[in-house]
Motif scaffolding. Structure first.
Motif, PDB file in Angstrom:
ATOM      1  N   ASP A 454       0.878  -1.166   0.000  1.00  0.00           N
ATOM      2  CA  ASP A 454       0.000   0.000   0.000  1.00  0.00           C
ATOM      3  C   ASP A 454       0.920   1.221   0.000  1.00  0.00           C
ATOM      4  N   PRO A 455       1.037   1.950  -1.114  1.00  0.00           N
ATOM      5  CA  PRO A 455       2.064   2.998  -1.224  1.00  0.00           C
ATOM      6  C   PRO A 455       1.973   4.056  -0.136  1.00  0.00           C
ATOM      7  N   GLN A 456       3.154   4.401   0.396  1.00  0.00           N
ATOM      8  CA  GLN A 456       3.311   5.429   1.419  1.00  0.00           C
ATOM      9  C   GLN A 456       4.396   6.380   0.946  1.00  0.00           C
ATOM     10  N   PHE A 457       4.392   7.592   1.498  1.00  0.00           N
ATOM     11  CA  PHE A 457       5.410   8.570   1.094  1.00  0.00           C
ATOM     12  C   PHE A 457       5.831   9.424   2.275  1.00  0.00           C
ATOM     13  N   THR A 458       7.146   9.656   2.379  1.00  0.00           N
ATOM     14  CA  THR A 458       7.669  10.719   3.235  1.00  0.00           C
ATOM     15  C   THR A 458       8.743  11.450   2.442  1.00  0.00           C
ATOM     16  N   LEU A 459       9.061  12.636   2.867  1.00  0.00           N
ATOM     17  CA  LEU A 459      10.033  13.465   2.162  1.00  0.00           C
ATOM     18  C   LEU A 459      11.423  12.843   2.164  1.00  0.00           C
ATOM     19  N   ALA A 460      11.661  11.890   3.050  1.00  0.00           N
ATOM     20  CA  ALA A 460      12.958  11.203   3.069  1.00  0.00           C
ATOM     21  C   ALA A 460      13.246  10.517   1.737  1.00  0.00           C
ATOM     22  N   LYS A 461      12.238  10.223   0.968  1.00  0.00           N
ATOM     23  CA  LYS A 461      12.442   9.572  -0.320  1.00  0.00           C
ATOM     24  C   LYS A 461      12.911  10.544  -1.392  1.00  0.00           C
ATOM     25  N   MET A 462      12.548  11.830  -1.249  1.00  0.00           N
ATOM     26  CA  MET A 462      12.928  12.845  -2.232  1.00  0.00           C
ATOM     27  C   MET A 462      13.418  14.086  -1.493  1.00  0.00           C
ATOM     28  N   PRO A 463      14.573  13.975  -0.843  1.00  0.00           N
ATOM     29  CA  PRO A 463      15.043  15.068   0.019  1.00  0.00           C
ATOM     30  C   PRO A 463      15.409  16.335  -0.740  1.00  0.00           C
ATOM     31  N   ASP A 464      15.478  16.267  -2.067  1.00  0.00           N
ATOM     32  CA  ASP A 464      15.808  17.471  -2.831  1.00  0.00           C
ATOM     33  C   ASP A 464      14.623  18.432  -2.936  1.00  0.00           C
ATOM     34  N   LEU A 465      13.407  17.951  -2.625  1.00  0.00           N
ATOM     35  CA  LEU A 465      12.234  18.819  -2.682  1.00  0.00           C
ATOM     36  C   LEU A 465      12.271  19.824  -1.531  1.00  0.00           C
ATOM     37  N   ARG A 466      11.891  21.040  -1.809  1.00  0.00           N
ATOM     38  CA  ARG A 466      11.946  22.099  -0.808  1.00  0.00           C
ATOM     39  C   ARG A 466      10.530  22.622  -0.513  1.00  0.00           C
TER      40      ARG A 466
END
Length: 514
Positions: A454-466
């Motif tokens: 079940d897909p989950q997301f945290t910013l740790a996956k794309m730390p370049d996003l501001r």
């Protein structure tokens, strides 16, 4: 006044025909190809994620669920335009307009996915949940607050004030028509009474905040859809032998040689695409304001749900109107707008159906008033409005609702089209550079989906996003946050994956799919 209205209409037609619609179509086709036809390929997934449960807000109450956010956007989308707009498209463009309406909805579903995914990513937390929308991703994603301010001002004028006046006018007009048919009194006094009752109902809801709006729309949207679908189903069942002819008329009128020679194909394309876009609002920047409120585990989930909203509006509700009108082979002479649908219903079901349509129109318009109001509130909050400013704004909305109930609104409606066109262009320009972030999120969703998670997301996956507030701190994320961000099942060990080393891996598979 008529000359001014005609002049604005001429400018508006050029603006929409040569800028807004072409820009939306080009971007929607690009989004469709770039995402691997996400709006078609992940259709089953849309029905799964809309049932997801919300989290708990800081005040201890449940946040807005995915379905409630869908209902708020559907409340604004599904309005009198689904009845009046479709009827107008068929009168001006023939049955073929319905086909182009369907095609437009299918293509622009990708734009709805992109804008609502971005709204989820760049949403901000409030004491009762979340809020966001194009103004927020313009400021936080693009770093262009001026663009967000422009969008916020235009949408606040257009939807909660102008469009709500039009919806109120539709309610008072339909009630007056029913009362007149029953032999009752009409005129300005009746419209004023209807307006005061409507103001009271709207006040009860909008002064209760987003949760009360969500609860009302959660109840109203399925109710009005079910009632209207039942009416359409009865019409089709009573005229089942006419169904093949209706479908044939739609496709023949869309592509037929006779219509092409007579110019009917061009009219069908223009009317179908324009009315379809007005109805489902995909790419215009309105629905993301509702989509951002949802409490979901991955931004893509609400992008998929809002894409489903486009189908709900156009492929379902608008199609019901089309079949109601086309089944009895109507003559359009001398009637237009809602009267076309009323005449068609009466010819199939009798006079009682006209009164039933009045009830449905009330539900459609009232739910639109609530959805439109929320778009204004969330954008006023973006403009840092103080609490007492919101009170003044709510009072102004109530004034607009009453004024719309008693006043003719031809010029106001024409001006609203211009404002909405400006809003759409600003939003679409912002989506051009930001869309790649949505496709990266879709690729991340796809990798987890294919692995049975079940897909989950945290910013740790794309730390370049501001400037992302609600999806975790990449430098201070807890192990359990990282686990959720990578779709690890509860209880599994947290093990680094290759995905962490490829934050911008979004172009290879473009999306999810088993």
């Amino acid at each position: 006044m008529n000359a001014l209205n005609d002049a604005i209409t001429a400018v508006n037609d050029v603006f929409w025909s040569w800028l807004v619609i072409p820009l939306l179509i080009v971007l929607a086709v690009y989004f469709t190809l770039r995402s691997g036809f996400v709006q078609l390929r992940l259709l089953p997934e849309m029905f799964r994620v809309i049932r997801s449960s919300p989290g708990v807000a800081p005040d201890g109450k449940p946040e807005i669920s995915s379905f409630q956010a869908f209902a708020i956007s559907a409340a604004s989308r599904v309005g009198t335009g689904n009845i009046v707009g479709v009827a107008t498209a068929i009168v001006l463009g023939g049955p073929g307009a319905v086909f182009w309406m369907w095609l437009m909805a299918t293509v622009v579903g990708s734009a709805a996915f992109v804008e609502s995914t971005l709204a989820q990513l760049y949403k901000v937390r409030t004491g009762t949940g979340f809020r966001g929308g194009p103004a927020y991703y313009m400021q936080h994603g693009l770093g262009q607050r001026w663009m967000g301010v422009l969008f916020a001002v235009v949408i606040t004028i257009t939807f909660p004030l102008v469009f709500n006046s039009v919806q109120a006018n539709s309610i008072s007009g339909s009630v007056a028509a029913t009362v007149a048919e029953l032999g009752g009194p009409g005129g300005w006094l009746l419209n004023a009474v209807v307006g005061l009752l409507l103001v009271g109902l709207v006040a009860l809801v909008v002064f209760g905040g987003v949760r009360r709006i969500a609860h009302w729309t959660e109840a109203l949207v399925p109710t009005m859809a079910l009632l209207y679908l039942l009416l359409g189903l009865v019409v089709v069942l009573l005229n089942l032998e006419e169904l093949p002819r209706v479908i044939s008329d739609i496709f023949v009128s869309a592509f037929g040689a006779r219509e092409f020679v007579a110019g009917g194909v061009g009219a069908a394309i223009v009317q179908g695409m324009r009315r379809g876009m007005f109805s489902n609002e995909a790419g215009l920047g309105s629905a993301p304001n509702a989509g951002a409120t949802a409490s979901v585990s991955h931004p893509v989930k609400q992008g998929l749900v809002q894409c489903l909203g486009v189908y709900f509006d156009t492929l379902l509700i608008c199609s019901v109107t089309a079949f109601i009108i086309l089944v009895p082979e109507p003559e359009y002479g001398g009637v237009g707008g809602v009267q076309v649908t009323q005449v068609a219903l009466a010819s199939s079901l009798g006079g009682w159906a006209v009164h039933a349509l009045t009830v449905i129109l009330f539900l459609l318009a009232f739910s639109s008033v609530l959805g439109n109001y929320y778009y204004g509130e969330t954008n006023l909050r973006f403009l840092d409005a103080e609490p007492h400013h919101l009170t003044y704004f709510r009072a102004l909305v109530l004034v607009a609702v009453f004024a719309g109930s008693v006043a003719p609104l031809t010029l106001v409606w024409t001006l609203a089209d211009v404002f909405m066109g400006v809003m759409a262009v600003v939003n679409l320009v912002a989506l051009i550079p930001l869309s790649e972030i949505a496709f990266r999120l879709l690729a991340d969703y796809g990798r987890q989906y294919r692995n049975g998670l079940d897909p989950q997301f945290t910013l740790a996956k794309m730390p370049d996003l501001r400037n992302v507030e609600c999806w975790g701190d990449p430098e201070g994320a807890l192990p359990e946050d990282i686990a959720r961000g990578h779709g690890v099942r509860l209880g599994d060990p947290v093990v680094p994956t290759d995905d962490q080393d490829r934050p911008d891996d979004g172009g290879e598979d473009g999306g999810a799919g088993r």
